[in-house]
Design an enzyme around this catalytic site. Structure first.
Site, PDB file in Angstrom:
ATOM      1  N   CYS A 119      -1.224 -24.483 -13.168  1.00 14.23           N
ATOM      2  CA  CYS A 119      -2.630 -24.512 -13.579  1.00 14.23           C
ATOM      3  C   CYS A 119      -2.918 -23.475 -14.659  1.00 14.23           C
ATOM      4  CB  CYS A 119      -3.530 -24.193 -12.394  1.00 14.23           C
ATOM      5  SG  CYS A 119      -3.190 -25.198 -10.957  1.00 14.23           S
ATOM      6  N   ARG A 177       1.949 -25.167 -19.954  1.00 11.48           N
ATOM      7  CA  ARG A 177       2.270 -24.777 -18.584  1.00 11.48           C
ATOM      8  C   ARG A 177       2.493 -25.995 -17.688  1.00 11.48           C
ATOM      9  NH1 ARG A 177       0.270 -19.425 -17.602  1.00 11.48           N
ATOM     10  NH2 ARG A 177      -0.215 -19.894 -15.448  1.00 11.48           N
ATOM     11  N   TRP A 230      -2.337 -28.427 -11.995  1.00  6.58           N
ATOM     12  CA  TRP A 230      -1.004 -28.929 -11.648  1.00  6.58           C
ATOM     13  C   TRP A 230      -1.041 -29.115 -10.137  1.00  6.58           C
ATOM     14  CZ3 TRP A 230       3.341 -27.029  -8.892  1.00  6.58           C
ATOM     15  CH2 TRP A 230       4.552 -27.665  -9.165  1.00  6.58           C
ATOM     16  N   ASN A 246      -5.760 -21.044  -9.602  1.00 10.14           N
ATOM     17  CA  ASN A 246      -4.337 -21.282  -9.826  1.00 10.14           C
ATOM     18  C   ASN A 246      -3.609 -20.641  -8.653  1.00 10.14           C
ATOM     19  OD1 ASN A 246      -1.699 -21.386 -10.708  1.00 10.14           O
ATOM     20  ND2 ASN A 246      -1.958 -19.872 -12.339  1.00 10.14           N
ATOM     21  N   GLY A 247      -2.705 -21.382  -8.012  1.00  9.06           N
ATOM     22  CA  GLY A 247      -1.960 -20.803  -6.900  1.00  9.06           C
ATOM     23  C   GLY A 247      -2.177 -21.608  -5.632  1.00  9.06           C
ATOM     24  N   GLU A 251      23.202 -26.717 -17.019  1.00  7.04           N
ATOM     25  CA  GLU A 251      22.038 -26.681 -17.915  1.00  7.04           C
ATOM     26  C   GLU A 251      21.893 -28.018 -18.660  1.00  7.04           C
ATOM     27  OE1 GLU A 251      19.439 -25.101 -18.379  1.00  7.04           O
ATOM     28  OE2 GLU A 251      18.837 -25.375 -20.460  1.00  7.04           O
ATOM     29  N   LYS A 309      18.569 -30.199 -18.369  1.00  7.92           N
ATOM     30  CA  LYS A 309      17.794 -30.557 -19.570  1.00  7.92           C
ATOM     31  C   LYS A 309      17.597 -32.070 -19.628  1.00  7.92           C
ATOM     32  CE  LYS A 309      16.450 -27.803 -20.796  1.00  7.92           C
ATOM     33  NZ  LYS A 309      16.291 -26.416 -20.586  1.00  7.92           N
ATOM     34  N   GLU A 316      15.265 -33.404 -16.760  1.00  6.48           N
ATOM     35  CA  GLU A 316      13.859 -32.994 -16.761  1.00  6.48           C
ATOM     36  C   GLU A 316      13.051 -33.661 -17.857  1.00  6.48           C
ATOM     37  OE1 GLU A 316      13.198 -28.737 -16.981  1.00  6.48           O
ATOM     38  OE2 GLU A 316      14.638 -28.481 -18.587  1.00  6.48           O
ATOM     39  N   HIS A 323      36.744 -33.362  -5.761  1.00  2.00           N
ATOM     40  CA  HIS A 323      36.253 -33.116  -4.396  1.00  2.00           C
ATOM     41  C   HIS A 323      34.983 -33.904  -4.104  1.00  2.00           C
ATOM     42  CE1 HIS A 323      39.317 -30.123  -3.848  1.00  2.00           C
ATOM     43  NE2 HIS A 323      38.959 -29.534  -4.974  1.00  2.00           N
ATOM     44  N   LYS A 369       5.532 -25.063 -16.823  1.00  2.00           N
ATOM     45  CA  LYS A 369       6.240 -24.058 -17.607  1.00  2.00           C
ATOM     46  C   LYS A 369       6.303 -22.738 -16.862  1.00  2.00           C
ATOM     47  CE  LYS A 369       8.113 -22.565 -21.438  1.00  2.00           C
ATOM     48  NZ  LYS A 369       9.512 -22.991 -21.608  1.00  2.00           N
TER      49      LYS A 369
HETATM   50  C1  G6P Z   1      10.133 -23.780 -14.748  1.00  2.00           C
HETATM   51  C2  G6P Z   1      10.385 -24.190 -16.181  1.00  2.00           C
HETATM   52  C3  G6P Z   1      11.826 -23.870 -16.579  1.00  2.00           C
HETATM   53  C4  G6P Z   1      12.128 -22.411 -16.318  1.00  2.00           C
HETATM   54  C5  G6P Z   1      11.812 -21.995 -14.876  1.00  2.00           C
HETATM   55  C6  G6P Z   1      11.846 -20.482 -14.710  1.00  2.00           C
HETATM   56  O1  G6P Z   1      10.845 -24.608 -13.886  1.00  2.00           O
HETATM   57  O2  G6P Z   1      10.120 -25.569 -16.346  1.00  2.00           O
HETATM   58  O3  G6P Z   1      12.025 -24.165 -17.947  1.00  2.00           O
HETATM   59  O4  G6P Z   1      13.473 -22.175 -16.581  1.00  2.00           O
HETATM   60  O5  G6P Z   1      10.484 -22.414 -14.522  1.00  2.00           O
HETATM   61  O6  G6P Z   1      10.811 -19.927 -15.465  1.00  2.00           O
HETATM   62  P1  G6P Z   1      10.837 -18.454 -16.037  1.00  2.00           P
HETATM   63  O7  G6P Z   1       9.517 -18.299 -16.761  1.00  2.00           O
HETATM   64  O8  G6P Z   1      10.929 -17.535 -14.847  1.00  2.00           O
HETATM   65  O9  G6P Z   1      11.996 -18.328 -16.933  1.00  2.00           O
END
Ligand code: G6P
Length: 608
Positions: free
Chosen positions: A2, A27, A74, A98-99, A480, A484, A487, A503, A603
């Site tokens: 949020c 965000r 969110w 938010n929260g 990663e 990527k 997501e 395995h 975010k």
């Molecule tokens: C969310 C974002 C990711 C990020 C993760 C950790 O899941 O979508 O891109 O890597 O949070 O966020 P931070 O701000 O702690 O790196």
């Protein structure tokens, strides 16, 4: 997560509130709302989906007023629809949040038994009902706010407006961040300084347990008992950056292409290019004397930490304990003050990472923060700050923050090796030279591989499942790569250590699941090629991401081979990140997904 904005202004606020919300779009959110007070009447517009929908409502039915609050939601409690969107109104009280209010169901039961009628399924609405109840009982607004704050438990940033007080916004923070912006005869608040950057760069950050009473003339900050507390304002850097896409289609694309320049800026903070040495950095942590290192982070930041573990162990002979923060915080890991702990976070606000930090602090460890937002909570609670200097990252899928985190970790590991006598001066010089070459090589790779990857992405978008394999530091890169791709394109993808193929995942290999093998010609190359043989023998399709030596050495048929220049091991993870990012990006673009704000993702994750 949020986003929150509030303005007590001199002129109409609705348009500016929506502008500020737009700067918080990165965000992640699924509905939005705005409320103002005008002519003694509080009114709101709320809409499911993107801000565009809210703007359409505001165009049709504008909201006048010089005071207002706004929110991008969110969803946590309750589906994303208009009824659950904030602000929530109860008897002349407006609330955005938010929260998570953790004791909301207990509070809701109490309020229901007293006759309250709830409109939404949110936890937030209990806050509005509690405030209304205390006002009905005769408390003044400030006392009602404090009484409410003493009842709610959880992690929250709360912002409140009262219909019968069109000059004041009240706010409280316990967990997610809130920034107060000081203007000329106007005051602002927002989830971060980026949201407020068009209005002001003078920012006061609230800390946990602060309640702010904001009017056009200034802000008063008290604790939950009503005792005044002093918080200094600071000049934020956020406004120094242009937060727009430039000529790019998406922020993610812009951020991918910014990497050579940004990484060179980040490196210059850690490396003396003239002397070819790692600069002595924040000295609060003496890497030379440590018995071990604990690293914790979430998402992509966790994967950069995993690569950092390989480096600290190999170059500095420093044992590293690493875990995702949501596990780390509850593991009751035995730690000793002879160890230090590093927390990696782009936003510096991730709730689980912050909780892990506090656990380590309690255990007496020195704390280091590898963060992008230097004014963030994680940075403020750390002994040493290692900024990654990536500039605002707006795309939800992290790209430039990842490679900058890696660059900082590489420099720290080499510096730690020097301090511990495990890296010689000659080795340091050689590694620093490789790091210094990195921006140039990154530019070259971005230009060279882009057309091939764009074509390949069309093919990749036809598949439902993809497997990524790698060994050594290419193993976290495989994780990663899979993260990527899933997501932003929503294609199911998994990353595996190449040696683990046999395995389990080998059972899935067929022509319907491409296998992306990340293998520079390093000391693991032959072993990874053996795993590729196992894939080829079972009719699997291979996308081979390698370097010139690797491409020359492997004779296996592939669906595609992406050939990068030969580079030293210390910079390979940053260089090999680029095709991985581009592959996910172009596949997602081709599939028409919302690349910068993928569904359900946020975010900045300020809840557990
Ligand atoms: C969310 C974002 C990711 C990020 C993760 C950790 O899941 O979508 O891109 O890597 O949070 O966020 P931070 O701000 O702690 O790196």
């Amino acid at each position: 997560m949020c986003g929150i904005v509030g303005i007590v202004g001199r002129e109409a606020v609705a348009g500016r509130l929506v502008d500020a919300l737009r700067r918080l779009e990165y965000r992640g959110y699924d509905s939005a709302g705005v409320a103002t007070i005008h002519g003694g009447r509080m009114d709101r517009r709320r809409a499911e989906g993107k801000l565009f929908n809210l703007e359409k409502l505001l165009d049709a039915e504008p909201l006048p007023g010089r005071i207002g609050i706004a929110h991008t939601r969110w969803a946590t409690h309750g589906v994303p629809n208009e009824t659950n969107a904030h602000p929530h109104f109860v008897e002349g009280v407006a609330v955005v949040h938010n929260g998570i209010i953790e004791n909301f169901s207990e509070l809701k039961d109490e309020l229901l038994s007293e006759g309250a009628v709830f409109e939404s399924q949110t936890d937030t609405e209990v806050v509005a009902h509690l405030l209304a109840k205390y006002l009905r009982q005769g408390l003044d607004r400030r006392a009602a706010m404090l009484a409410m704050l003493n009842r709610v438990a959880g992690a929250y940033a709360l912002v409140v407006m009262f219909e019968n007080d069109p000059g004041t916004i009240m706010a409280a923070r316990f967990g997610p961040p809130l920034a107060i912006g000081h203007g000329q005869g106007e005051m602002f608040l927002g989830s971060d300084a980026i949201a407020l950057s068009p209005f002001t760069n003078e920012i006061t950050y609230l800390v946990d347990g602060d309640c702010a009473i904001m009017t056009a003339g200034g802000v008063e900050i008290v604790d939950y008992s009503g005792k005044p507390v002093q918080r200094r304002s600071q000049i934020s850097q956020a406004s120094a950056f242009m937060v727009d896409k430039g000529n790019h289609r998406h922020f993610m694309e812009k951020e991918i292409y910014e990497q050579p320049e940004i990484i060179s800026h980040a490196l210059s903070h850690y490396i003396d290019f003239a002397a070819n040495t790692v600069k002595a950095n924040d000295t609060a942590i003496d890497f030379g004397k440590l018995s071990g290192l604990a690293i914790s982070a979430c998402g992509t930041a966790y994967l950069s930490g995993l690569i950092g573990k390989y480096w600290f162990e190999r170059y500095a002979r420093l044992p590293v304990e690493i875990d995702v923060a949501s596990e780390f915080r509850y593991r009751e890991l035995p730690l000793s003050p002879s160890q230090a702990a590093l927390f990696i976070s782009q936003s510096g606000e991730t709730a689980d990472t912050l909780a892990s930090l506090r656990y380590c602090k309690q255990e007496g460890l020195k704390i280091g923060a590898i963060v992008n937002v230097r004014e963030s909570t994680i940075a403020r609670e750390s002994d040493a700050i290692f900024p990654i200097l990536a500039g605002p990252e707006i795309g939800v899928a992290s790209t430039k923050a990842f490679t900058c985190q890696l660059a900082v970790l590489a420099a720290l590991a080499v510096g730690a090796g020097r301090a511990r006598g495990t890296v010689s001066a000659e080795q340091e010089t050689a590694m620093v030279r490789h790091l210094a070459e990195m921006p140039r090589i990154m530019s070259r790779v971005l230009n060279e591989v882009q057309p091939q990857i764009e074509t390949l992405s069309r093919d990749l978008s036809r598949f439902k499942d993809v497997l990524y394999l790698g060994r050594g530091t290419s193993y976290p890169l495989a994780l990663e790569g899979a993260l990527k791709l899933k997501e932003i394109s929503y294609i199911h993808a998994e990353g595996y250590a190449a040696g683990e193929l046999k395995h389990g995942p080998i059972a899935l290999i067929d022509e319907n699941m491409p296998v992306i093998v990340i293998a520079p010609h390093d000391r693991f190359f032959e072993k990874t090629v053996s795993n590729m043989q196992e894939v080829a023998a079972r009719g699997g399709r291979i996308i081979f991401i390698t370097d010139e030596k690797g491409a020359a050495a492997s004779k296996l048929p592939t669906m595609a081979t992406i050939t990068l220049p030969n580079v030293d091991e210390i910079i390979a993870p940053m260089i090999f990140s680029l095709p991985i990012q581009l592959l996910a990006y172009h596949t997602a673009v081709f599939m028409g997904t919302d690349v910068d704000q993928p569904r359900n993702l946020a975010k900045s994750v300020t809840v557990e």
